[in-house]
Scaffold this motif. Structure first.
Motif, PDB file in Angstrom:
ATOM      1  N   PHE A   2       0.840  -1.190   0.000  1.00  0.00           N
ATOM      2  CA  PHE A   2       0.000   0.000   0.000  1.00  0.00           C
ATOM      3  C   PHE A   2       0.877   1.241   0.000  1.00  0.00           C
ATOM      4  O   PHE A   2       2.043   1.233   0.393  1.00  0.00           O
ATOM      5  CB  PHE A   2      -0.899   0.015   1.242  1.00  0.00           C
ATOM      6  CG  PHE A   2      -1.937  -1.068   1.237  1.00  0.00           C
ATOM      7  CD1 PHE A   2      -3.084  -0.949   0.464  1.00  0.00           C
ATOM      8  CD2 PHE A   2      -1.765  -2.213   2.000  1.00  0.00           C
ATOM      9  CE1 PHE A   2      -4.041  -1.943   0.476  1.00  0.00           C
ATOM     10  CE2 PHE A   2      -2.713  -3.214   2.005  1.00  0.00           C
ATOM     11  CZ  PHE A   2      -3.854  -3.078   1.239  1.00  0.00           C
ATOM     12  N   PHE A   3       0.282   2.337  -0.457  1.00  0.00           N
ATOM     13  CA  PHE A   3       0.969   3.624  -0.420  1.00  0.00           C
ATOM     14  C   PHE A   3       1.270   3.987   1.033  1.00  0.00           C
ATOM     15  O   PHE A   3       0.468   3.754   1.929  1.00  0.00           O
ATOM     16  CB  PHE A   3       0.076   4.699  -1.038  1.00  0.00           C
ATOM     17  CG  PHE A   3       0.628   6.082  -0.884  1.00  0.00           C
ATOM     18  CD1 PHE A   3       1.656   6.528  -1.696  1.00  0.00           C
ATOM     19  CD2 PHE A   3       0.144   6.937   0.092  1.00  0.00           C
ATOM     20  CE1 PHE A   3       2.172   7.808  -1.553  1.00  0.00           C
ATOM     21  CE2 PHE A   3       0.649   8.210   0.254  1.00  0.00           C
ATOM     22  CZ  PHE A   3       1.669   8.643  -0.579  1.00  0.00           C
ATOM     23  N   ALA A   4       2.440   4.518   1.273  1.00  0.00           N
ATOM     24  CA  ALA A   4       2.816   4.889   2.633  1.00  0.00           C
ATOM     25  C   ALA A   4       3.575   6.202   2.625  1.00  0.00           C
ATOM     26  O   ALA A   4       4.305   6.506   1.676  1.00  0.00           O
ATOM     27  CB  ALA A   4       3.686   3.812   3.260  1.00  0.00           C
ATOM     28  N   LEU A   5       3.379   6.977   3.669  1.00  0.00           N
ATOM     29  CA  LEU A   5       4.159   8.191   3.845  1.00  0.00           C
ATOM     30  C   LEU A   5       5.550   7.801   4.342  1.00  0.00           C
ATOM     31  O   LEU A   5       5.677   6.913   5.187  1.00  0.00           O
ATOM     32  CB  LEU A   5       3.490   9.118   4.864  1.00  0.00           C
ATOM     33  CG  LEU A   5       2.170   9.768   4.450  1.00  0.00           C
ATOM     34  CD1 LEU A   5       1.626  10.583   5.617  1.00  0.00           C
ATOM     35  CD2 LEU A   5       2.364  10.672   3.238  1.00  0.00           C
ATOM     36  N   PRO A   6       6.584   8.441   3.835  1.00  0.00           N
ATOM     37  CA  PRO A   6       7.929   8.104   4.325  1.00  0.00           C
ATOM     38  C   PRO A   6       8.121   8.614   5.749  1.00  0.00           C
ATOM     39  O   PRO A   6       7.695   9.718   6.086  1.00  0.00           O
ATOM     40  CB  PRO A   6       8.850   8.850   3.347  1.00  0.00           C
ATOM     41  CG  PRO A   6       8.019   9.995   2.845  1.00  0.00           C
ATOM     42  CD  PRO A   6       6.604   9.464   2.771  1.00  0.00           C
ATOM     43  N   PHE A   7       8.743   7.786   6.583  1.00  0.00           N
ATOM     44  CA  PHE A   7       9.019   8.215   7.947  1.00  0.00           C
ATOM     45  C   PHE A   7      10.146   9.233   7.914  1.00  0.00           C
ATOM     46  O   PHE A   7      11.188   8.997   7.303  1.00  0.00           O
ATOM     47  CB  PHE A   7       9.422   7.016   8.809  1.00  0.00           C
ATOM     48  CG  PHE A   7       9.769   7.387  10.225  1.00  0.00           C
ATOM     49  CD1 PHE A   7       8.775   7.637  11.156  1.00  0.00           C
ATOM     50  CD2 PHE A   7      11.094   7.514  10.623  1.00  0.00           C
ATOM     51  CE1 PHE A   7       9.078   7.990  12.456  1.00  0.00           C
ATOM     52  CE2 PHE A   7      11.419   7.865  11.937  1.00  0.00           C
ATOM     53  CZ  PHE A   7      10.400   8.102  12.842  1.00  0.00           C
ATOM     54  N   PRO A   8       9.950  10.396   8.550  1.00  0.00           N
ATOM     55  CA  PRO A   8      11.005  11.423   8.542  1.00  0.00           C
ATOM     56  C   PRO A   8      12.187  10.988   9.395  1.00  0.00           C
ATOM     57  O   PRO A   8      12.089  10.905  10.615  1.00  0.00           O
ATOM     58  CB  PRO A   8      10.307  12.647   9.139  1.00  0.00           C
ATOM     59  CG  PRO A   8       9.221  12.083   9.998  1.00  0.00           C
ATOM     60  CD  PRO A   8       8.762  10.839   9.307  1.00  0.00           C
ATOM     61  N   ALA A 161      -4.057   5.731   4.308  1.00  0.00           N
ATOM     62  CA  ALA A 161      -3.190   6.430   3.363  1.00  0.00           C
ATOM     63  C   ALA A 161      -1.983   7.084   4.016  1.00  0.00           C
ATOM     64  O   ALA A 161      -0.969   7.324   3.361  1.00  0.00           O
ATOM     65  CB  ALA A 161      -4.004   7.480   2.599  1.00  0.00           C
ATOM     66  N   TRP A 162      -2.090   7.392   5.306  1.00  0.00           N
ATOM     67  CA  TRP A 162      -0.984   8.069   5.987  1.00  0.00           C
ATOM     68  C   TRP A 162      -0.143   7.100   6.828  1.00  0.00           C
ATOM     69  O   TRP A 162       0.625   7.506   7.694  1.00  0.00           O
ATOM     70  CB  TRP A 162      -1.516   9.201   6.870  1.00  0.00           C
ATOM     71  CG  TRP A 162      -2.580   8.760   7.834  1.00  0.00           C
ATOM     72  CD1 TRP A 162      -2.403   8.291   9.108  1.00  0.00           C
ATOM     73  CD2 TRP A 162      -3.986   8.747   7.605  1.00  0.00           C
ATOM     74  NE1 TRP A 162      -3.607   7.980   9.685  1.00  0.00           N
ATOM     75  CE2 TRP A 162      -4.601   8.253   8.782  1.00  0.00           C
ATOM     76  CE3 TRP A 162      -4.803   9.097   6.508  1.00  0.00           C
ATOM     77  CZ2 TRP A 162      -5.979   8.100   8.895  1.00  0.00           C
ATOM     78  CZ3 TRP A 162      -6.172   8.947   6.613  1.00  0.00           C
ATOM     79  CH2 TRP A 162      -6.748   8.455   7.799  1.00  0.00           C
ATOM     80  N   ALA A 163      -0.267   5.815   6.556  1.00  0.00           N
ATOM     81  CA  ALA A 163       0.497   4.816   7.296  1.00  0.00           C
ATOM     82  C   ALA A 163       1.997   4.976   7.029  1.00  0.00           C
ATOM     83  O   ALA A 163       2.416   5.527   6.006  1.00  0.00           O
ATOM     84  CB  ALA A 163       0.049   3.419   6.891  1.00  0.00           C
ATOM     85  N   ARG A 175       2.097   1.065   9.591  1.00  0.00           N
ATOM     86  CA  ARG A 175       1.472   1.259  10.898  1.00  0.00           C
ATOM     87  C   ARG A 175       0.909   2.674  11.038  1.00  0.00           C
ATOM     88  O   ARG A 175       1.328   3.613  10.361  1.00  0.00           O
ATOM     89  CB  ARG A 175       2.491   1.021  12.020  1.00  0.00           C
ATOM     90  CG  ARG A 175       3.008  -0.401  12.088  1.00  0.00           C
ATOM     91  CD  ARG A 175       3.939  -0.591  13.264  1.00  0.00           C
ATOM     92  NE  ARG A 175       4.434  -1.958  13.363  1.00  0.00           N
ATOM     93  CZ  ARG A 175       3.780  -2.956  13.926  1.00  0.00           C
ATOM     94  NH1 ARG A 175       2.587  -2.746  14.471  1.00  0.00           N
ATOM     95  NH2 ARG A 175       4.288  -4.177  13.979  1.00  0.00           N
ATOM     96  N   HIS A 176      -0.045   2.799  11.980  1.00  0.00           N
ATOM     97  CA  HIS A 176      -0.568   4.108  12.352  1.00  0.00           C
ATOM     98  C   HIS A 176       0.542   4.941  13.017  1.00  0.00           C
ATOM     99  O   HIS A 176       1.274   4.407  13.872  1.00  0.00           O
ATOM    100  CB  HIS A 176      -1.708   3.971  13.367  1.00  0.00           C
ATOM    101  CG  HIS A 176      -3.018   3.537  12.798  1.00  0.00           C
ATOM    102  ND1 HIS A 176      -3.814   4.366  12.049  1.00  0.00           N
ATOM    103  CD2 HIS A 176      -3.673   2.347  12.901  1.00  0.00           C
ATOM    104  CE1 HIS A 176      -4.911   3.720  11.701  1.00  0.00           C
ATOM    105  NE2 HIS A 176      -4.859   2.497  12.194  1.00  0.00           N
ATOM    106  N   PRO A 177       0.666   6.215  12.670  1.00  0.00           N
ATOM    107  CA  PRO A 177       1.549   7.096  13.437  1.00  0.00           C
ATOM    108  C   PRO A 177       0.811   7.525  14.715  1.00  0.00           C
ATOM    109  O   PRO A 177       0.455   8.695  14.903  1.00  0.00           O
ATOM    110  CB  PRO A 177       1.798   8.274  12.481  1.00  0.00           C
ATOM    111  CG  PRO A 177       0.548   8.341  11.655  1.00  0.00           C
ATOM    112  CD  PRO A 177       0.093   6.898  11.489  1.00  0.00           C
ATOM    113  N   SER A 178       0.569   6.539  15.579  1.00  0.00           N
ATOM    114  CA  SER A 178      -0.299   6.770  16.741  1.00  0.00           C
ATOM    115  C   SER A 178       0.276   7.788  17.715  1.00  0.00           C
ATOM    116  O   SER A 178      -0.465   8.389  18.490  1.00  0.00           O
ATOM    117  CB  SER A 178      -0.554   5.444  17.474  1.00  0.00           C
ATOM    118  OG  SER A 178       0.664   4.861  17.897  1.00  0.00           O
ATOM    119  N   GLN A 179       1.597   7.990  17.683  1.00  0.00           N
ATOM    120  CA  GLN A 179       2.186   9.005  18.561  1.00  0.00           C
ATOM    121  C   GLN A 179       1.597  10.384  18.253  1.00  0.00           C
ATOM    122  O   GLN A 179       1.374  11.190  19.157  1.00  0.00           O
ATOM    123  CB  GLN A 179       3.710   9.060  18.390  1.00  0.00           C
ATOM    124  CG  GLN A 179       4.395   7.707  18.441  1.00  0.00           C
ATOM    125  CD  GLN A 179       4.662   7.167  17.045  1.00  0.00           C
ATOM    126  OE1 GLN A 179       3.824   7.284  16.149  1.00  0.00           O
ATOM    127  NE2 GLN A 179       5.821   6.553  16.865  1.00  0.00           N
TER     128      GLN A 179
END
Length: 277
Positions: A2-8, A161-163, A175-179
């Motif tokens: 799935f599409f994922a946002l890159p972790f900064p 979409a923002w995983a 994963r969810h950016p639950s933080q």
């Protein structure tokens, strides 16, 4: 995939001067305490609502609060999350640098600090508690952002979409950016709710802000835990709830009780009698 946002990929060290390095999590604690201190002094300056409160006492209370957070947070983690491990390895209990702090324990530590300080200085407990609780979300929000920067305490697997894929995740799944969810709920939203109560003059009912903080944090944490990956060494417990959720339930109940009693004036201290002329 799935599409994922890159972790900064942010360096976990925020400031480094020679051999001295300050990490983002430590910086979040420092900035949170300083901002909380300044805001608390501002709140304490409203003498009309403080029944003899001296704003300068905030400076004295910072030491009590810091000890409450550190000692309570550590002991809470030891007792709530890994009691058997530390029972077998008592020498590790004081090794805070190896990680392991629990907010619920830290909250209990600060409550004890408030009670002791209020008794020593002869102040109304909830008069002080309302000021302290109003500023705590500042530190909570910054702490959760630091958790995100460190790539720790991440969320459950998802296909939103923002995983993100977090670098320290052994499974390397989306994963969810639950933080960030928790930073918004426990930090920003809770701070704004308490700010509205302050603006509406609810400190004339001592305990309302304290109770709202306890119940509000409990609700925010309970919701946030549905998106956060449970601790690997605990998993999900009773009724499919995490330890964080189970510890939040009494916070919600106690907070609601305090609010009800506060609105009835149960915690309002006697005002000093007018001087005879």
């Amino acid at each position: 995939m799935f599409f994922a946002l890159p972790f900064p990929m942010i360096n976990p060290v925020a400031i480094a001067v020679g051999p001295i390095a300050i990490r983002w999590y430590a910086l979040a604690y420092i900035v949170g305490i300083l901002l909380g201190w300044f805001y608390a002094k501002k709140l304490a300056g409203k003498a009309a609502l403080s029944w003899g409160w001296n704003p300068k006492l905030i400076e004295d209370f910072v030491t009590y609060a810091t000890l409450g957070v550190i000692l309570g947070g550590r002991l809470g983690y030891v007792l709530f999350y890994k009691p058997m491990h530390y029972l077998q390895n008592p020498g590790e209990i004081l090794q805070v640098w190896n990680g392991g702090m629990a907010f619920h324990g830290g909250a209990l530590g600060v409550i004890v600090a408030i009670i002791i300080f209020a008794r020593v200085k002869k102040l109304p407990v909830f008069g002080l508690g309302d000021i302290v609780c109003a500023v705590v979300p500042i530190g909570l929000g910054l702490g959760r952002i630091a958790n995100f920067v460190n790539g720790e305490l991440y969320g459950r697997a998802t296909d939103v979409a923002w995983a993100m894929v977090f670098p320290h995740d052994e499974k390397q799944v989306l994963r969810h950016p639950s933080q960030l969810y928790q930073a918004a709920m426990e930090g920003l939203i809770l701070f704004l709710v308490l700010l509205v109560l302050e603006k509406k003059g609810m400190r004339k009912y001592p305990g309302v802000i304290s109770g709202t903080f306890l119940a509000g944090y409990g609700v925010a944490r309970f919701i946030g835990e549905f998106f956060r990956e449970p601790d690997s060494f605990l998993g999900l417990l009773t009724a499919g709830l995490s330890m964080g959720q189970l510890l939040s339930l009494p916070m919600i109940a106690v907070g609601a009780f305090i609010i009800r009693q506060a609105l009835q004036g149960s915690f309002a201290p006697a005002r000093p009698a007018a001087a005879t002329r």
